[in-house]
Design an enzyme around this catalytic site. Structure first.
Site, mmCIF file in Angstrom:
data_model
loop_
_atom_site.group_PDB
_atom_site.id
_atom_site.type_symbol
_atom_site.label_atom_id
_atom_site.label_comp_id
_atom_site.label_asym_id
_atom_site.label_seq_id
_atom_site.Cartn_x
_atom_site.Cartn_y
_atom_site.Cartn_z
ATOM 1 N N LYS A 160 0.863 -1.185 0.000
ATOM 2 C CA LYS A 160 0.000 0.000 0.000
ATOM 3 C C LYS A 160 0.893 1.226 0.000
ATOM 4 O O LYS A 160 2.048 1.171 0.435
ATOM 5 C CB LYS A 160 -0.892 0.031 1.250
HETATM 6 P P1 NAD Z 1 -13.021 7.757 -2.487
HETATM 7 O O1 NAD Z 1 -12.047 8.815 -2.198
HETATM 8 O O2 NAD Z 1 -13.486 7.581 -3.899
HETATM 9 O O3 NAD Z 1 -14.318 7.914 -1.562
HETATM 10 C C1 NAD Z 1 -14.271 8.079 -0.172
HETATM 11 C C2 NAD Z 1 -15.633 8.583 0.286
HETATM 12 O O4 NAD Z 1 -15.665 8.622 1.695
HETATM 13 C C3 NAD Z 1 -15.971 9.990 -0.201
HETATM 14 O O5 NAD Z 1 -17.329 10.045 -0.564
HETATM 15 C C4 NAD Z 1 -15.721 10.832 1.046
HETATM 16 O O6 NAD Z 1 -16.489 12.041 1.034
HETATM 17 C C5 NAD Z 1 -16.217 9.870 2.098
HETATM 18 N N1 NAD Z 1 -15.787 10.198 3.462
HETATM 19 C C6 NAD Z 1 -14.581 10.654 3.904
HETATM 20 N N2 NAD Z 1 -14.639 10.888 5.231
HETATM 21 C C7 NAD Z 1 -15.898 10.555 5.612
HETATM 22 C C8 NAD Z 1 -16.586 10.587 6.862
HETATM 23 N N3 NAD Z 1 -15.976 10.989 7.977
HETATM 24 N N4 NAD Z 1 -17.889 10.185 6.893
HETATM 25 C C9 NAD Z 1 -18.517 9.759 5.774
HETATM 26 N N5 NAD Z 1 -17.912 9.719 4.566
HETATM 27 C C10 NAD Z 1 -16.631 10.114 4.500
HETATM 28 O O7 NAD Z 1 -12.360 6.391 -1.950
HETATM 29 P P2 NAD Z 1 -12.695 4.893 -2.366
HETATM 30 O O8 NAD Z 1 -11.706 4.462 -3.389
HETATM 31 O O9 NAD Z 1 -14.149 4.762 -2.630
HETATM 32 O O10 NAD Z 1 -12.304 4.132 -1.020
HETATM 33 C C11 NAD Z 1 -13.207 4.047 0.085
HETATM 34 C C12 NAD Z 1 -12.771 2.929 1.009
HETATM 35 O O11 NAD Z 1 -12.743 1.700 0.270
HETATM 36 C C13 NAD Z 1 -11.368 3.072 1.585
HETATM 37 O O12 NAD Z 1 -11.349 2.503 2.877
HETATM 38 C C14 NAD Z 1 -10.513 2.248 0.640
HETATM 39 O O13 NAD Z 1 -9.308 1.800 1.229
HETATM 40 C C15 NAD Z 1 -11.453 1.103 0.360
HETATM 41 N N6 NAD Z 1 -11.175 0.365 -0.860
HETATM 42 C C16 NAD Z 1 -11.104 0.990 -2.061
HETATM 43 C C17 NAD Z 1 -10.858 0.246 -3.207
HETATM 44 C C18 NAD Z 1 -10.855 0.869 -4.575
HETATM 45 O O14 NAD Z 1 -10.744 0.108 -5.559
HETATM 46 N N7 NAD Z 1 -10.972 2.161 -4.733
HETATM 47 C C19 NAD Z 1 -10.668 -1.141 -3.112
HETATM 48 C C20 NAD Z 1 -10.762 -1.759 -1.858
HETATM 49 C C21 NAD Z 1 -11.030 -0.981 -0.741
#
Ligand code: NAD
Length: 449
Positions: A140
């Site tokens: 990561k």
């Molecule tokens: P992103 O940046 O696209 O979205 C994150 C979202 O969370 C946004 O809508 C943001 O406004 C919201 N957010 C931030 N702080 C917040 C809070 N305090 N309360 C409510 N909402 C809040 O990120 P993503 O890629 O969608 O990733 C989200 C999660 O999924 C992370 O934990 C990431 O590690 C995990 N993840 C992502 C992927 C991927 O392919 N992108 C894969 C596996 C896991």
């Protein structure tokens, strides 16, 4: 190699009943979200690891190897911002375990990023890739920038500078980054371009790229789609029908919004949503496609028509069948887990549930489908993208989605049958399966006796 044992020890003796108060810095997000973690994400990940290794009766010397990272890199990223001053940020890349293949894992741009957080996320990737059986290790990366306050030009400078400083440990056969929080296909295009300046055009050096730059069809939606694939597999045994599911999404970014749109497509009803700015609810349903378009146009969540604006923590009180945490780590914790009114927690985010919350939910009969299984769809399609890049051949979107479904289904069946046979929660069974596979690869290579 880092002395991870110290961090782990600290992390397991605090006021969660399991660990110390989390001293890692918290961002402004905390102000709008429910109370955040009592434990650092690294302590959370190690807590689950320790439960599984004890059950597996894994020798302590082998567990020590698997607990610590292979390589941890921290670099300085000085960037001149719009205020005319040079700001110094820190970039991290942690390669946790490469026994099963090249390191693989996303890059996050967020002010809370620190070594402890990145280490935790890298560790999760090791188990995740093993659970779904794709031939990668776990890694990561992240940069501790306030991504939302930076212009596109500034973000590009950060991405290129980060790549310049870590390229020596990356590459299609070494370590392949992908998007995560606040990074996307555009960020991957900058990273690929910078890597190409030094090594020649190498599309397989990152995944999650734009379609125009040898990205894979289906990659952007893959994590959300994989979540729903898993839910469709899990639902019948729980007496639930995907087409008749009320659900809540915490965090409406890549993962949350795709999961919402896909579950809505098969008949589910989105009844509550939050993001970093606030939360909304509507018992009659929120149109996930329209909400996505509204946010993509730059309009705030709270201005969406036909819904009630609520406090962020009131999201937890909404009655539904499925709650999807898809924001940051530790958001379901000891202070709020008893408020959830759902049958299933489908972990879209990484480490959204602290051990104390996990126990509360399990005791209440809420089924938690763990991150290492539920959100693995992204890395599965990243694997497909890497394969396509290495072969210079593109798959149709239907082929990508079909193969993804097959892999997610198999992984769910393997984990759930083990959980059932051993009488343990899905998370314990998933960790056991992942750890066993990494141990087997390490032994076969001759890394461990
Ligand atoms: P992103 O940046 O696209 O979205 C994150 C979202 O969370 C946004 O809508 C943001 O406004 C919201 N957010 C931030 N702080 C917040 C809070 N305090 N309360 C409510 N909402 C809040 O990120 P993503 O890629 O969608 O990733 C989200 C999660 O999924 C992370 O934990 C990431 O590690 C995990 N993840 C992502 C992927 C991927 O392919 N992108 C894969 C596996 C896991």
């Amino acid at each position: 190699m880092a002395d991870d044992a110290t961090v782990t020890e600290e992390g397991l003796h605090g006021d969660d009943g399991l660990g110390p108060p989390d001293k890692s810095p918290r961002s402004a997000n905390e102000a709008t979200g429910p109370a955040r973690a009592e434990l650092s994400n690294y302590a959370i990940v190690n807590h689950y690891f320790d439960i599984a290794t004890e059950r597996l009766e894994l020798r302590e010397d082998i567990a020590a190897v698997l607990r610590s990272s292979y390589r941890e890199v921290q670099v300085q990223i000085p960037i001149r911002l719009g205020d005319g001053r040079t700001h110094v940020f820190s970039g991290f890349r942690v390669q946790h375990n490469g026994a099963r293949g090249p390191y693989k894992g996303g890059i996050r741009f967020h002010p809370e990023v620190d070594l402890d957080e990145v280490r935790a996320l890298a560790t999760l990737m090791t188990w995740k890739t093993a659970i779904v059986g794709v031939p990668f290790g776990g890694a990561k990366g992240g940069v501790n920038i306030p991504a939302g306050d930076l212009s596109q030009a500034e973000l590009q400078k950060v991405a290129r500078s980060f790549m310049d400083k870590i390229e020596k440990v990356l590459g299609p056969n070494r370590d392949i980054p992908a998007p995560d929080v606040n990074t996307n296909a555009q960020t991957m295009a900058w990273l690929m371009d910078e890597y190409g300046k030094l090594h020649g055009h190498t599309p397989a050096c990152v995944t999650g790229k734009p379609i125009a730059l040898e990205g894979s069809y289906g990659r952007e939606a893959a994590t959300g789609r994989g979540l729903i694939d898993v839910y469709r597999e899990a639902a019948p045994a729980l007496g639930l029908k995907p087409e008749d599911t009320r659900f809540v999404v915490q965090g409406f970014g890549n993962v949350g919004s795709w999961a919402a749109r896909i579950l809505q497509d098969i008949g589910g009803t989105l009844v509550g949503v939050s993001d970093a700015t606030g939360a909304i609810r509507a018992d009659s349903g929120i149109d996930a496609d329209a909400l996505h378009a509204h946010l993509a146009a730059g309009d705030p969540l709270g201005d969406f028509a036909g819904v009630d604006a609520i406090d962020a923590d009131e999201l937890l009180d909404i009655e539904c069948e499925v709650f999807i945490p898809a924001a940051l780590g530790g958001m379901l914790n000891q202070g709020n887990a008893d408020r959830l009114r759902c049958r299933v927690v489908l972990e879209g985010a990484n480490s959204p549930t602290t051990p104390a919350a996990d126990e509360i939910l399990t005791d209440r009969g809420v089924v938690v489908v763990p991150d290492v299984l539920a959100n693995a769809g992204g890395v599965v399609v990243s694997y497909f993208e890497w394969v396509q890049n290495l072969q210079h051949f593109r798959w149709e979107e239907d082929a990508v989605n079909g193969q993804l479904r097959k892999i997610m289904r198999t992984a769910y069946r393997e984990v759930s049958s083990r959980a059932e046979a051993d009488g343990v929660p899905l998370r314990v069974a998933a960790y056991e399966l992942g750890i066993e596979r990494v141990v087997e690869a390490s032994r076969t290579r001759g890394y461990i006796a």
